[in-house]
Design a protein around this motif. Structure first.
Motif, PDB file in Angstrom:
ATOM      1  N   TYR A  17       0.859  -1.194   0.000  1.00 41.37           N
ATOM      2  CA  TYR A  17       0.000   0.000   0.000  1.00 41.37           C
ATOM      3  C   TYR A  17       0.886   1.232   0.000  1.00 41.37           C
ATOM      4  O   TYR A  17       1.967   1.236   0.599  1.00 41.37           O
ATOM      5  CB  TYR A  17      -0.862   0.046   1.263  1.00 41.37           C
ATOM      6  N   SER A  19       0.985   4.733   1.572  1.00 38.35           N
ATOM      7  CA  SER A  19       0.302   5.543   2.582  1.00 38.35           C
ATOM      8  C   SER A  19       1.078   6.851   2.766  1.00 38.35           C
ATOM      9  O   SER A  19       2.184   7.006   2.230  1.00 38.35           O
ATOM     10  CB  SER A  19       0.239   4.787   3.913  1.00 38.35           C
ATOM     11  N   VAL A  24       3.608   0.521   2.606  1.00 42.08           N
ATOM     12  CA  VAL A  24       3.353  -0.515   3.624  1.00 42.08           C
ATOM     13  C   VAL A  24       3.256  -1.845   2.879  1.00 42.08           C
ATOM     14  O   VAL A  24       2.336  -2.063   2.096  1.00 42.08           O
ATOM     15  CB  VAL A  24       2.013  -0.265   4.375  1.00 42.08           C
ATOM     16  N   PRO A  45      -2.111 -13.085  13.243  1.00 41.94           N
ATOM     17  CA  PRO A  45      -2.331 -11.933  14.111  1.00 41.94           C
ATOM     18  C   PRO A  45      -2.882 -10.730  13.339  1.00 41.94           C
ATOM     19  O   PRO A  45      -2.753 -10.667  12.111  1.00 41.94           O
ATOM     20  CB  PRO A  45      -0.939 -11.623  14.673  1.00 41.94           C
ATOM     21  N   SER A  46      -3.465  -9.785  14.070  1.00 45.09           N
ATOM     22  CA  SER A  46      -3.998  -8.568  13.441  1.00 45.09           C
ATOM     23  C   SER A  46      -2.908  -7.865  12.654  1.00 45.09           C
ATOM     24  O   SER A  46      -1.762  -7.798  13.097  1.00 45.09           O
ATOM     25  CB  SER A  46      -4.483  -7.596  14.524  1.00 45.09           C
ATOM     26  N   CYS A  48      -1.582  -8.723   9.828  1.00 43.87           N
ATOM     27  CA  CYS A  48      -0.625  -9.534   9.059  1.00 43.87           C
ATOM     28  C   CYS A  48      -1.030  -9.668   7.596  1.00 43.87           C
ATOM     29  O   CYS A  48      -0.356 -10.343   6.831  1.00 43.87           O
ATOM     30  CB  CYS A  48      -0.415 -10.896   9.712  1.00 43.87           C
ATOM     31  N   GLY A  49      -2.148  -9.061   7.200  1.00 43.57           N
ATOM     32  CA  GLY A  49      -2.467  -9.034   5.767  1.00 43.57           C
ATOM     33  C   GLY A  49      -3.556 -10.007   5.342  1.00 43.57           C
ATOM     34  O   GLY A  49      -3.761 -10.223   4.142  1.00 43.57           O
ATOM     35  N   SER A  51      -6.943  -9.736   5.546  1.00 47.23           N
ATOM     36  CA  SER A  51      -8.021  -9.082   4.785  1.00 47.23           C
ATOM     37  C   SER A  51      -7.521  -8.652   3.414  1.00 47.23           C
ATOM     38  O   SER A  51      -8.239  -8.773   2.412  1.00 47.23           O
ATOM     39  CB  SER A  51      -8.547  -7.855   5.540  1.00 47.23           C
ATOM     40  N   ARG A 215       6.409  -9.992   8.830  1.00 48.34           N
ATOM     41  CA  ARG A 215       6.079  -8.708   8.220  1.00 48.34           C
ATOM     42  C   ARG A 215       7.168  -8.323   7.250  1.00 48.34           C
ATOM     43  O   ARG A 215       8.305  -8.176   7.689  1.00 48.34           O
ATOM     44  CB  ARG A 215       5.908  -7.643   9.303  1.00 48.34           C
TER      45      ARG A 215
HETATM   46  N1  LIG Z   1      -5.682   0.969   2.544  1.00 51.90           N
HETATM   47  C1  LIG Z   1      -4.541   0.802   3.236  1.00 51.90           C
HETATM   48  N2  LIG Z   1      -3.542   1.730   3.155  1.00 51.90           N
HETATM   49  C2  LIG Z   1      -2.385   1.561   3.818  1.00 51.90           C
HETATM   50  N3  LIG Z   1      -2.102   0.492   4.607  1.00 51.90           N
HETATM   51  C3  LIG Z   1      -3.061  -0.445   4.724  1.00 51.90           C
HETATM   52  C4  LIG Z   1      -4.327  -0.347   4.055  1.00 51.90           C
HETATM   53  N4  LIG Z   1      -5.081  -1.445   4.369  1.00 51.90           N
HETATM   54  C5  LIG Z   1      -4.314  -2.193   5.186  1.00 51.90           C
HETATM   55  N5  LIG Z   1      -3.108  -1.601   5.411  1.00 51.90           N
HETATM   56  C6  LIG Z   1      -1.997  -2.126   6.217  1.00 51.90           C
HETATM   57  O1  LIG Z   1      -1.648  -3.399   5.678  1.00 51.90           O
HETATM   58  C7  LIG Z   1      -1.352  -4.310   6.723  1.00 51.90           C
HETATM   59  C8  LIG Z   1      -2.283  -5.520   6.609  1.00 51.90           C
HETATM   60  O2  LIG Z   1      -3.639  -5.109   6.877  1.00 51.90           O
HETATM   61  P1  LIG Z   1      -4.858  -6.122   6.837  1.00 51.90           P
HETATM   62  O3  LIG Z   1      -4.853  -6.850   5.538  1.00 51.90           O
HETATM   63  O4  LIG Z   1      -6.085  -5.358   7.188  1.00 51.90           O
HETATM   64  O5  LIG Z   1      -4.478  -7.149   8.011  1.00 51.90           O
HETATM   65  P2  LIG Z   1      -5.387  -8.170   8.847  1.00 51.90           P
HETATM   66  O6  LIG Z   1      -6.667  -8.379   8.104  1.00 51.90           O
HETATM   67  O7  LIG Z   1      -4.550  -9.410   8.960  1.00 51.90           O
HETATM   68  O8  LIG Z   1      -5.615  -7.550  10.196  1.00 51.90           O
HETATM   69  C9  LIG Z   1      -1.484  -3.535   8.025  1.00 51.90           C
HETATM   70  O9  LIG Z   1      -0.220  -3.065   8.397  1.00 51.90           O
HETATM   71  C10 LIG Z   1      -2.395  -2.394   7.658  1.00 51.90           C
HETATM   72  O10 LIG Z   1      -2.159  -1.276   8.478  1.00 51.90           O
END
Ligand SMILES: Nc1ncnc2c1ncn2[C@@H]1O[C@H](COP(=O)(O)OP(=O)(O)O)[C@@H](O)[C@H]1O
Ligand SMILES: [Mg+2]
Length: 264
Positions: A17, A19, A24, A45-46, A48-49, A51, A215
């Motif tokens: 991403y 940001s 990221v 863990p939360s 970790c990617g 979603s 990570r």
């Molecule tokens: N739209 C976005 N822009 C920037 N960073 C993002 C975005 N969506 C997710 N992230 C980052 O990507 C990483 C993985 O996020 P996510 O896929 O939501 O993880 P999980 O579902 O395992 O909690 C995290 O560090 C999160 O902060």
């Protein structure tokens, strides 16, 4: 034994991403396949990617590197043949339960009459026949999530993806929903991708469990769940079940450790 066809094929899939704080790297170099009809859970863990990976599989998030192929065709954007369920049921408050279930039919301009019977059947399957004319605000959290499951199944998609669908529910309702989902899968088998924080939920529901960690995140463990179907209601009390949960817990903890090492 004949090999099952592949439903999803990922080859060196990564996501970075952009940001305000800089790039990221959310998912790094994931190569794997998911076979037709398998129910695959993704644990980790939360942050970790998980979603991000699911959204890329669904074609709702762009891929920075690599390729996702669904049934032989490269995924390049959103499509109709995937059902999605999220933590929040995201029902439309002004529509009845029945009309919420039929919402994808309306959006895609398909004939309502052809799907009405299926909507009634799905609501009966999850025990909500008497609530067809209720509004979402009249339902409990577990009931609302059942409606969202029916909505995801109304077009009978061959692939269902769920992102922590039961995380917001209390423990008793969550156990009930797990059994309901096992039952739905028994009656309506399809390919499933299920994201969860709960090791026990993953082992109970899945044919295979993947653990993501590190990570940027990778798949650090891939375990086949040896239990057949239908699964007995008391399977979670068996020694084999608890042994598998213990092994997965160790893998997840090593993923956490790796994240701490990288961030310090
Ligand atoms: N739209 C976005 N822009 C920037 N960073 C993002 C975005 N969506 C997710 N992230 C980052 O990507 C990483 C993985 O996020 P996510 O896929 O939501 O993880 P999980 O579902 O395992 O909690 C995290 O560090 C999160 O902060
Ligand atoms: Mg998430």
């Amino acid at each position: 034994m004949t090999a099952k066809a592949k439903h999803l094929d990922l080859w060196q899939v990564s996501k970075t991403y952009q940001s305000a704080q800089g790039p990221v790297e959310a998912v790094s170099d994931v190569t794997m396949s998911i076979e037709e009809g398998d129910f695959v859970s993704i644990l980790g863990p939360s942050g970790c990617g998980k979603s991000t990976l699911m959204m890329m599989l669904a074609g709702l998030e762009s891929i920075t590197d690599g390729v996702v192929v669904e049934r032989g065709r490269q995924v390049t954007g959103p499509r109709e043949d995937v059902g999605l369920i999220f933590q929040d049921a995201t029902l439309l408050p002004w529509l009845s339960v029945l009309d919420n279930v039929l919402f994808p039919v309306k959006i895609l301009k398909k004939p309502r009459n052809e799907y009405l019977r299926r909507a009634h059947d799905l609501l009966a399957m999850v025990g909500l026949s008497k609530f067809e004319n209720h509004r979402p605000s009249q339902l409990s959290g577990g009931m609302r999530q059942r409606v969202s499951i029916c909505r995801a199944l109304i077009l009978d998609p061959p692939l269902l993806m769920m992102d922590e669908p039961f995380s917001a529910l209390d423990a008793i309702t969550r156990d009930e929903m797990n059994l309901a989902l096992l039952d739905i899968w028994q009656k309506n088998p399809k390919t499933g991708v299920f994201i969860t924080h709960s090791i026990r939920e993953a082992v109970l529901l899945s044919d295979r469990v993947l653990v993501m960690g590190g990570r940027p995140s990778k798949v650090v463990c891939d375990i086949k769940i040896p239990f057949g179907r239908p699964r007995p209601d008391d399977i979670a009390e068996s020694p084999e079940f608890n042994k598998l949960c213990g092994e997965l817990k160790q893998y997840i903890q090593s993923g956490h450790k790796h994240m701490e090492e990288v961030s310090t």
